[in-house]
Design an enzyme around this catalytic site. Structure first.
Site, short mmCIF file in Angstrom:
data_model
loop_
_atom_site.label_atom_id
_atom_site.label_comp_id
_atom_site.label_asym_id
_atom_site.label_seq_id
_atom_site.Cartn_x
_atom_site.Cartn_y
_atom_site.Cartn_z
N LYS A 90 0.86 -1.19 0.00
CA LYS A 90 0.00 0.00 0.00
C LYS A 90 0.88 1.23 0.00
O LYS A 90 1.81 1.34 0.79
CB LYS A 90 -0.89 0.00 1.26
CG LYS A 90 -1.77 1.24 1.38
CD LYS A 90 -3.00 1.12 0.52
CE LYS A 90 -3.79 2.41 0.36
NZ LYS A 90 -3.47 3.16 -0.87
N GLN A 111 7.41 4.00 3.78
CA GLN A 111 6.00 3.62 3.84
C GLN A 111 5.80 2.33 4.64
O GLN A 111 4.78 2.16 5.33
CB GLN A 111 5.44 3.47 2.42
CG GLN A 111 3.93 3.46 2.33
CD GLN A 111 3.32 4.87 2.35
OE1 GLN A 111 3.84 5.77 1.72
NE2 GLN A 111 2.24 5.05 3.06
N LYS A 114 5.82 3.44 8.31
CA LYS A 114 4.66 4.31 8.57
C LYS A 114 3.39 3.46 8.66
O LYS A 114 2.60 3.57 9.59
CB LYS A 114 4.52 5.34 7.45
CG LYS A 114 3.33 6.26 7.62
CD LYS A 114 2.96 6.99 6.34
CE LYS A 114 4.13 7.69 5.71
NZ LYS A 114 3.72 8.63 4.66
N LYS A 126 5.54 2.16 -3.10
CA LYS A 126 5.38 3.49 -3.69
C LYS A 126 5.61 3.38 -5.19
O LYS A 126 6.39 2.53 -5.64
CB LYS A 126 6.38 4.47 -3.09
CG LYS A 126 6.00 5.91 -3.22
CD LYS A 126 5.12 6.34 -2.07
CE LYS A 126 4.68 7.77 -2.18
NZ LYS A 126 4.13 8.26 -0.91
N GLY A 165 -2.75 8.39 -3.64
CA GLY A 165 -2.25 9.67 -4.16
C GLY A 165 -0.92 10.07 -3.56
O GLY A 165 -0.49 9.52 -2.55
N ASP A 166 -0.27 11.00 -4.15
CA ASP A 166 0.95 11.63 -3.62
C ASP A 166 1.18 12.91 -4.45
O ASP A 166 0.23 13.38 -5.10
CB ASP A 166 2.16 10.67 -3.71
CG ASP A 166 3.35 11.14 -2.88
OD1 ASP A 166 3.34 10.99 -1.65
OD2 ASP A 166 4.31 11.69 -3.46
N ASN A 240 -2.14 19.22 -1.38
CA ASN A 240 -3.14 18.53 -0.56
C ASN A 240 -2.81 18.60 0.93
O ASN A 240 -3.65 18.98 1.74
CB ASN A 240 -3.22 17.06 -1.04
CG ASN A 240 -4.12 16.23 -0.16
OD1 ASN A 240 -3.73 15.82 0.92
ND2 ASN A 240 -5.35 16.00 -0.59
N SER A 382 -6.98 5.88 4.00
CA SER A 382 -7.04 5.05 2.79
C SER A 382 -7.50 3.63 3.13
O SER A 382 -8.26 3.02 2.37
CB SER A 382 -5.65 4.97 2.14
OG SER A 382 -5.40 6.12 1.39
N1 LIG Z 1 -1.27 13.12 -0.24
C1 LIG Z 1 -1.11 12.38 0.85
O1 LIG Z 1 -2.07 11.80 1.35
C2 LIG Z 1 0.21 12.24 1.48
C3 LIG Z 1 1.30 12.99 1.08
N2 LIG Z 1 2.47 12.91 1.78
C4 LIG Z 1 3.64 13.70 1.40
O2 LIG Z 1 3.33 15.09 1.54
C5 LIG Z 1 4.11 15.85 0.62
C6 LIG Z 1 3.19 16.71 -0.22
O3 LIG Z 1 2.31 15.88 -0.95
P1 LIG Z 1 0.89 16.37 -1.48
O4 LIG Z 1 0.45 17.57 -0.74
O5 LIG Z 1 0.02 15.19 -1.52
O6 LIG Z 1 1.25 16.73 -2.98
P2 LIG Z 1 0.64 17.88 -3.91
O7 LIG Z 1 1.06 17.54 -5.28
O8 LIG Z 1 -0.79 18.08 -3.60
O9 LIG Z 1 1.43 19.14 -3.40
C7 LIG Z 1 2.82 19.21 -3.41
C8 LIG Z 1 3.18 20.62 -3.05
O10 LIG Z 1 4.57 20.72 -2.82
C9 LIG Z 1 5.07 21.74 -3.63
N3 LIG Z 1 6.42 21.37 -4.02
C10 LIG Z 1 6.83 20.31 -4.73
N4 LIG Z 1 8.15 20.33 -4.89
C11 LIG Z 1 8.54 21.43 -4.22
C12 LIG Z 1 9.79 22.00 -3.99
N5 LIG Z 1 10.90 21.46 -4.48
N6 LIG Z 1 9.83 23.11 -3.23
C13 LIG Z 1 8.71 23.68 -2.73
N7 LIG Z 1 7.51 23.18 -2.94
C14 LIG Z 1 7.45 22.08 -3.67
C15 LIG Z 1 4.17 21.85 -4.82
O11 LIG Z 1 4.21 23.13 -5.39
C16 LIG Z 1 2.83 21.57 -4.16
O12 LIG Z 1 2.33 22.74 -3.59
C17 LIG Z 1 4.94 14.83 -0.16
O13 LIG Z 1 6.16 14.66 0.51
C18 LIG Z 1 4.12 13.55 -0.02
O14 LIG Z 1 4.92 12.41 -0.19
C19 LIG Z 1 2.58 12.13 2.90
C20 LIG Z 1 1.54 11.38 3.33
C21 LIG Z 1 0.30 11.29 2.61
O1 LIG Z 2 -3.05 6.60 0.85
C1 LIG Z 2 -2.05 6.13 0.33
O2 LIG Z 2 -1.87 4.97 0.03
C2 LIG Z 2 -0.93 7.10 0.04
C3 LIG Z 2 -0.30 7.61 1.24
C4 LIG Z 2 1.13 7.90 0.96
O3 LIG Z 2 1.61 7.78 -0.14
C5 LIG Z 2 1.97 8.29 2.07
O4 LIG Z 2 1.60 8.04 3.19
O5 LIG Z 2 3.06 8.83 1.81
#
Ligand SMILES: NC(=O)C1=CN([C@@H]2O[C@H](COP(=O)(O)OP(=O)(O)OC[C@H]3O[C@@H](n4cnc5c(N)ncnc54)[C@H](O)[C@@H]3O)[C@@H](O)[C@H]2O)C=CC1
Ligand SMILES: O=C(O)CCC(=O)C(=O)O
Length: 449
Positions: A90, A111, A114, A126, A165-166, A240, A382
């Site tokens: 996952k 992951q 976590k 991943k 998602g990510d 997100n 999830s």
């Molecule tokens: N979506 C989820 O449920 C989860 C996400 N994450 C982690 O959270 C982080 C953000 O993911 P999301 O918000 O889902 O992605 P997203 O695509 O919705 O947003 C990513 C954000 O980070 C910014 N970004 C990307 N590269 C950057 C950089 N080099 N410098 C500054 N800003 C930058 C983008 O402009 C965007 O605002 C990632 O590390 C992801 O692996 C962790 C757990 C779960």
């Molecule tokens: O909900 C999922 O499987 C994605 C969560 C994820 O990629 C993360 O925890 O970094």
């Protein structure tokens, strides 16, 4: 104890030498599990270290798709199915030009632990592609998602590997990925989470990571007689995780004053205008430059105009929430936060703080909430989505939120208990690694070789 050096050397020989980010994640986990290894000879007898540091499978595939001008485009796709001792693989899918085997191996490795920390039965994986969604039309995004799924769908399944998602993969992309899987297999299996509600997604999944991050931080602070209420908070990112962290910070009476994207940072001293931020990022899919044009009270600093890490971390605050990407908070930024008397860092992104940054926080007794625990709310919800899909019994938003709060609070309690058992004080990063490692290691022993 030289098992760490030996394991790292073997991993370096077997894996690719350029797996720098993966080795960073590996070293952090292996270093912190020393006390458990010392106490439990069974882990070395069962060769757990070696069994845990190699991915079960690494899949690489070619993605061919047609852009709006009917030109044929080619991208690289990957899925690292790292460990399924605790349950089916996952983990999320990332679409970003920086995606490569090293980044995905690090993310899949993190992951595993976590997911184990949530106490739920899921393994770690991943995936992603070096595709850049920026500037692509909605139709191009759809075609790319369809091609990604077509190239890879026979390697996943509702009991085998469930995507999510990510970065670069939100509800829109998940909808297209799921739609294509359905077309190819004639099934409605729950092979991906973060689906739009219309396709069986869970209420509260979109906000779960950001909300969970704030719940975890509040629980931890309350345990120390502190609160986020009325406190200045800085956040990086504007996707997100960042948006929903900002939303929940407002709900509990905190004052979130920054956000950022790959081009620059916004500092809005009276508090981020969340409606404007959502409009720019979720609807217009535009740059934060537009925010500064609308809100004259805000300062916008372009990335190239600021030296020494990100401008976000130069803003004085009580709590900092890195929610953008890996290694975004280094030594220099950590020192600035410490000089500005920060009290707590809580990681929303995966591994956003460099090892040097973490060391500085630890040395200065700054509370550090590690990603493996603090951002686990996303993957936990999830699993709630999978369970709703499989039972056909759907929960209200309030039920999901209540469960999320319970899960985040339990994660904190379990880590705290682990810290107490191994006399780790407030080293929550080591506590989290030990807790996750033991669950996976015990499952590996139980399943035999
Ligand atoms: N979506 C989820 O449920 C989860 C996400 N994450 C982690 O959270 C982080 C953000 O993911 P999301 O918000 O889902 O992605 P997203 O695509 O919705 O947003 C990513 C954000 O980070 C910014 N970004 C990307 N590269 C950057 C950089 N080099 N410098 C500054 N800003 C930058 C983008 O402009 C965007 O605002 C990632 O590390 C992801 O692996 C962790 C757990 C779960
Ligand atoms: O909900 C999922 O499987 C994605 C969560 C994820 O990629 C993360 O925890 O970094």
């Amino acid at each position: 104890m030289n098992y760490i050096t030996e394991a790292m050397n073997r991993a370096k020989l077997t894996n690719c030498q350029s797996d720098i980010t993966f080795f960073q994640a590996l070293e952090e986990v292996l270093t912190s599990i020393k006390p458990v290894i010392k106490e439990n000879p069974k882990y070395l007898e069962n060769n757990i270290i070696e069994r845990i540091i190699y991915p079960n499978r690494e899949i690489r595939f070619k993605i061919e798709w047609l852009d709006d001008k009917n030109n044929i485009q080619v991208n690289n796709g990957y899925r690292v199915q790292f460990n399924n001792a605790l349950g089916p693989y996952k983990g999320g899918v990332r679409f970003h030009p920086s995606v490569n085997p090293d980044i995905l191996k690090f993310l899949a490795f993190e992951q595993i632990f976590k997911n184990a920390i949530t106490g739920l039965h899921i393994g770690g994986a991943k995936g992603g592609a070096d595709f850049d969604p920026k500037g692509k039309s909605d139709k191009e995004i759809m075609k790319f998602c369809q091609a990604f799924m077509t190239a890879f769908y026979n390697s996943i399944g509702a009991d085998i590997d469930i995507l999510g998602g990510d970065i670069g993969v939100g509800e829109r992309e998940v909808g297209y990925l799921f739609g294509q899987y359905k077309t190819l297999t004639n099934s409605y299996d729950s092979i991906i989470t973060s689906k739009p509600i219309a396709l069986g997604g869970s209420k509260g999944r979109a906000s779960a990571t950001g909300y969970g991050l704030v719940y975890f931080t509040q629980t931890l602070l309350e345990d120390m007689g502190e609160t986020l209420k009325g406190k200045i908070c800085t956040i990086s990112g504007s996707g997100n995780v960042a948006i929903h962290a900002i939303e929940k910070l407002y709900d509990i009476g905190a004052i979130p004053v920054t956000c950022s994207d790959s081009k620059g940072t916004i500092h809005d001293p009276n508090g981020i205008d969340l409606a404007l931020l959502k409009q720019i990022k979720l609807v217009n899919r535009a740059s934060l430059e537009d925010y500064a044009e609308e809100r004259k009270a805000a300062t916008y600093v372009k990335r190239e105009d600021y030296e020494g890490g990100s401008y976000v971390w130069s803003i004085p605050c009580f709590a900092a929430f890195p929610c953008a990407t890996q290694n975004e908070l280094g030594e220099e930024s950590a020192q600035k936060l410490i000089d500005n008397e920060i009290k707590i860092i809580a990681e929303g992104a995966n591994m956003p703080t460099t090892p040097q940054g973490i060391e500085l926080f630890m040395k200065n007794k700054i509370i550090f909430a590690p990603a493996k625990a603090a951002n686990a709310g996303g993957v936990a919800v999830s699993v709630l989505e999978m369970s709703q899909n499989n039972s056909l019994n759907y929960m209200s938003a309030a039920e999901v939120d209540e469960k999320l709060q319970g899960i985040m609070s339990k994660i904190y309690k379990d880590i705290k208990k682990t810290c107490d058992k191994y006399s780790l004080g407030l080293d929550l990063a080591s506590g989290a690694n030990i807790l996750g490692f033991k669950r996976v290691a015990n499952a590996l022993i139980a399943q035999g070789v």
